[in-house]
Design an enzyme around this catalytic site. Structure first.
Site, PDB file in Angstrom:
ATOM      1  N   GLU A 571      22.650  14.060  33.965  1.00 51.30           N
ATOM      2  CA  GLU A 571      22.683  15.520  34.065  1.00 51.30           C
ATOM      3  C   GLU A 571      21.628  16.080  33.118  1.00 51.30           C
ATOM      4  OE1 GLU A 571      22.861  19.205  34.479  1.00 51.30           O
ATOM      5  OE2 GLU A 571      24.341  18.146  35.724  1.00 51.30           O
ATOM      6  N   ASP A 603      16.984  13.878  32.618  1.00 55.46           N
ATOM      7  CA  ASP A 603      16.530  14.177  33.966  1.00 55.46           C
ATOM      8  C   ASP A 603      16.931  13.033  34.895  1.00 55.46           C
ATOM      9  OD1 ASP A 603      14.185  13.654  36.063  1.00 55.46           O
ATOM     10  OD2 ASP A 603      14.310  15.816  35.707  1.00 55.46           O
ATOM     11  N   ALA A 604      17.614  13.356  35.990  1.00 55.09           N
ATOM     12  CA  ALA A 604      18.176  12.324  36.854  1.00 55.09           C
ATOM     13  C   ALA A 604      17.096  11.478  37.517  1.00 55.09           C
ATOM     14  CB  ALA A 604      19.069  12.965  37.915  1.00 55.09           C
ATOM     15  N   ASP A 621      23.602  15.400  44.087  1.00 52.86           N
ATOM     16  CA  ASP A 621      24.471  16.573  44.201  1.00 52.86           C
ATOM     17  C   ASP A 621      23.730  17.732  44.872  1.00 52.86           C
ATOM     18  OD1 ASP A 621      26.761  18.051  43.960  1.00 52.86           O
ATOM     19  OD2 ASP A 621      26.909  17.865  41.787  1.00 52.86           O
TER      20      ASP A 621
END
Length: 867
Positions: A571, A603-604, A621
């Site tokens: 996240e 950062d994903a 998501d």
């Protein structure tokens, strides 16, 4: 007295005026190219290191450090070079050459960094050192050379010592104006017209052209000669040094330049946060805010130019006045912003695209221009202060800019990572406002007056500075609540990345970012859980799961209902992680206590790129498509990385908020995924007419849906091994919508890539078009038509993904479409037609498997948990 003439100051007769105008134009273009570079470099390093506040701060700090070092070094060299204009040209060409190395360095990074990250990734200090090294190699050389352009141009343009202030401030204004136009072009025009690579090559070409033109112009300049007495007398004399005019020591001037840079960049960081609370936060709105700030600095330089011509007022008195005015407007800006936005109200709600941009521009001008002019006047006006010392122009400009830029580095870091979390945005602005009366007090204490008078003047200003540091602004809030709906604030974090709140609304609570972006909440429990349940039900043995985004943690916590071995979550907002753990533990399944779970505030995309594990499921998501930076999560490059991180038979799941997408964005995202994954299928997240979401699930082409797996998982989740097979299949298969890759529906839509980010630049426009009724979101009848078209192109009986599903199961798939149409038509009041679809649904589905009705009409949250 005869003073030796500096190099470049004697153009060929008749060419002086034209040559200076040409040189001024070249300097504007140089500023334009520099800002294009900066925007693209910060974006590229964000993609390499993650779009976190720390990564952005690192990139900006290294870029500014290069500018400061370059200003200092080249400023000292300026008086010694044979031709300052030719040296300026060579610096521009060198900037272009080192910028070309950017492509080589980034390719080298992609080749070497994964292996290095595998070694140092678990050592934060080592990872940070590696990032600094890479960023320095990419940014520092070009920035160091850029730092020399102002000193060299100043050395060329300032022909007489008495014109340092007027010519120097004009040069500063020209370069800053070029930067403002570069920021506007980089935000609105260049990426769309040329792509990011084309924009970067354009900046390189402009620098080469500027360098070549400067070298050609320098050839028409005679060798240096001394000024004649008449020429010297004709030039504006430097200010006389009298008892009433005591020169400021160089260290004090340096300190003022340093503090001015500190406060100016710190204020810019805080203003950007204020604007983030009320805007769309797209690449366009960020560009408007940045351009407005640079325009204000340009006007500030022009104001300094006008002030430098005033002879009747002592320069230090004018400087003190500037500092006090700057303090006042900065301190007033939080209240001014709240008044202008009616208490953090959304700007331009319901406006068309151009009207929306105009509304954002008006707000930026109202809030930033007057304070920005005063902030921007302080540094160039210091040239008037030091003019009496008769310095070399290039050296004076280089020294001042170096000190100012060094202060800017510190100011941006302190404002973003210390003051914001500690004091909030309004309190932090007051703290930065305190810098200016403190500087004014320091100036007054050095007045050529008795000590009692000095203290009498300085003491009130020092007291005002302390008061600004200690006072907390009243009547201002960082969160806008809907009190009519009974909302109340449970918690608030004004962190380095965003302002995040937890809001109680009746029985439910939600988590919001920057006031208008809801990440989820307890009112949409079924929705959030289905984002895990639907894809995990289709995988035969999901053991290792990766989540791009956390939100409330309810979605990721649902994975713990399965016998998973590992759940990794990334996240980008640490404030969200903190509040999810603190306020949503009862609903996210003890997510933060389970040893199988790893939650990282990173950062994903960066996490996924450097993951050392192959995952059975990667679940992305819901992301707002028009937010700046979010479009990168829908690019071809991102999907390529995701596919590389999948285990054999693994699934990549892209959830899409159809209530935030038009047909254009949906088509582009689907086309981009289809280019990456051999098979992309569509699953519904719900069967309701409003606030719908779907999942695009990418996999290898030999992945087929196994109905027995649905039954196995359904019985395990329910804890009942005797549940009827047909019931479980009916519950699951009604969510299946069709095969996107086999349909051919998306072949003509544009790919979304990092170089051509059509989502990031197109979605903000689409949002405004929806508000004005020009287009519609993919909900209701539009979504129903899409479902029907998809089924017509690839009927269930011909769908390669459904080869193991028998005819009864295919009927369950058709039943899901019928139920969706029933809900849409019922909402439209077309009851007869709605009833026919309900009858068809019941004929295809065991009655016990019919979805339960819900009165929840909250857009995006109308879900049921049916597994």
């Amino acid at each position: 007295m005869v003073i030796p003439k500096r190099p470049d100051s004697a153009p060929v007769a008749g060419t002086a005026g034209a040559g200076r105008w040409i040189a001024a134009g070249l300097f504007v273009v140089s500023g334009f190219a520099a800002l294009v570079y900066q925007v693209l470099w910060v974006r590229e390093l964000g993609l390499l290191f993650g779009n976190t506040a720390q990564a952005a701060a690192l990139a900006i700090a290294i870029f500014f450090a290069g500018l400061a070092a370059g200003g200092w070094f080249w400023g000292r060299q300026a008086p010694r070079v044979r031709s300052a204009l030719a040296t300026f040209g060579l610096l521009e060409i060198a900037v272009a050459a080192t910028a070309l190395g950017h492509f080589l360095l980034t390719d080298l990074y992609h080749a070497l960094y994964p292996g290095l990250y595998a070694v140092v990734g678990d050592l934060p200090w080592a990872d940070l050192t590696l990032r600094i090294l890479v960023a320095t190699l990419v940014l520092f050389p070009s920035a160091f050379l850029m730092g020399g352009t102002l000193p060299m141009m100043g050395q060329f343009m300032v022909r007489a010592s008495g014109r340092l202030a007027t010519t120097g401030t004009a040069l500063y204004a020209l370069n800053t104006f070029g930067s403002a136009t570069g920021a506007l072009a980089a935000g609105f025009v260049l990426p769309i017209a040329l792509g990011f690579h084309g924009a970067y090559l354009l900046a390189i070409g402009l620098d080469l052209a500027v360098g070549a033109a400067a070298l050609a112009l320098a050839r028409h300049v005679r060798p240096p000669r001394p000024l004649t007495e008449n020429e010297e007398q004709a030039s504006p004399p430097p200010p006389a040094r009298t008892k009433a005019t005591v020169l400021l020591p160089p260290r004090l001037v340096d300190g003022i330049a340093l503090a001015s840079g500190f406060a100016t960049l710190g204020v810019e960081v805080l203003w950007t946060r204020l604007f983030a609370q009320v805007l769309q936060n797209s690449v366009y709105t960020y560009s408007i805010v940045l351009t407005s700030f640079l325009l204000a600095l340009t006007l500030g330089s022009l104001a300094a130019n006008a002030l430098a011509r005033i002879k009747v007022i002592e320069p230090r008195t004018l400087l003190v006045g500037l500092l006090l005015l700057a303090a006042g407007v900065i301190a007033a800006s939080p209240w001014a912003f709240h008044i202008a936005t009616d208490g953090l109200g959304y700007v331009g709600a319901g406006a068309a695209w151009l009207d929306y941009l105009a509304a954002v521009g008006r707000l930026a001008l109202v809030i930033m221009v007057l304070p920005g002019i005063l902030l921007g006047a302080v540094l160039p006006y210091l040239l008037r202060i030091i003019e009496a010392t008769r310095p070399e122009p290039g050296e004076a400009l280089g020294r001042l800019v170096a000190m100012n830029t060094a202060g800017a580095i510190m100011g941006s870091l302190v404002a973003g990572f210390v003051l914001l979390p500690l004091l909030g945005v309004s309190g932090a602005l007051l703290a930065l406002a305190a810098v200016y009366p403190a500087l004014a007090a320091g100036l007054l204490i050095r007045e050529p007056r008795p000590w009692a008078q000095r203290i009498g003047y300085a003491a009130p200003l020092a007291t005002a500075a302390v008061a600004l540091l200690l006072v907390r602004p009243g009547g201002l809030t960082a969160a806008r609540l809907d009190t009519v709906a009974g909302e109340r604030l449970l918690d608030l974090r004004e962190g380095s990345h965003a302002t995040v709140t937890v809001v109680q609304r009746g029985e439910h609570r939600v988590i919001r970012v920057n006031n208008y972006y809801t990440l989820g909440g307890t009112m949409s429990l079924e929705s959030e859980r289905n984002r895990t349940l639907i894809p995990m039900m289709t995988h035969p043995d999901p053991r290792r799961i990766f989540y791009l985004g956390l939100g409330t943690g309810i979605t990721a916590g649902t994975a713990l209902r399965f016998p998973v071995e590992r759940v990794d979550i990334c996240e980008i907002l640490p404030e969200v992680v903190d509040l999810a753990e603190r306020h949503f533990a009862p609903w996210n399944g003890a997510l933060f206590e389970d040893p199988r779970v790893r939650v990282r505030a990173q950062d994903a995309h960066h996490c996924l790129r450097h993951a050392q594990v192959d995952y059975d499921l990667i679940i992305s998501d819901l992301f707002t498509p028009w937010k700046a930076g979010t479009g990168n999560l829908y690019t071809r490059e991102h999907y390529d990385i995701a596919r590389q991180r999948l285990a054999d038979g693994g699934l990549f799941v892209q959830w899409l908020p159809l209530y935030q997408l038009t047909a254009k964005e949906l088509g582009s995202i689907a086309r981009t995924m289809i280019e990456t994954f051999p098979q992309v299928v569509v699953w519904r997240g719900d069967l309701f007419p409003n606030g719908s979401i779907i999942a695009l699930i990418g996999s290898d082409e030999d992945v087929h849906l196994d109905p027995d797996v649905l039954v196995q998982h359904g019985r395990a989740l329910a804890g009942n091994p005797t549940l009827p097979e047909e019931l479980l299949k009916a519950i699951s298969l009604r969510f299946y919508a069709g095969n996107a890759s086999a349909s051919g529906l998306f072949d003509d839509f544009p790919l979304n890539t990092r170089n051509r980010p059509v989502i990031e630049y197109g979605a903000p426009r689409s949002q405004r078009e929806v508000h004005t009724g020009e287009v519609r979101w993919m909900v209701g009848a539009e979504l129903g038509l899409f479902y029907e078209t998809l089924a017509e192109q690839v009927p269930p009986a011909d769908d390669p993904y459904l080869t193991r599903v028998d005819e009864t199961g295919q009927g369950f798939v058709r039943a899901g479409r019928h139920y969706y149409h029933y809900r849409v038509l019922g909402r439209q009041g077309r009851t007869d037609l709605a009833q026919r679809h309900l009858d068809a649904f019941l004929a295809l589905t065991p009655f016990a498997a019919a979805p339960r009705e819900s009165n929840n009409q909250d857009p995006g949250s109308t879900w049921r948990e049916d597994f």
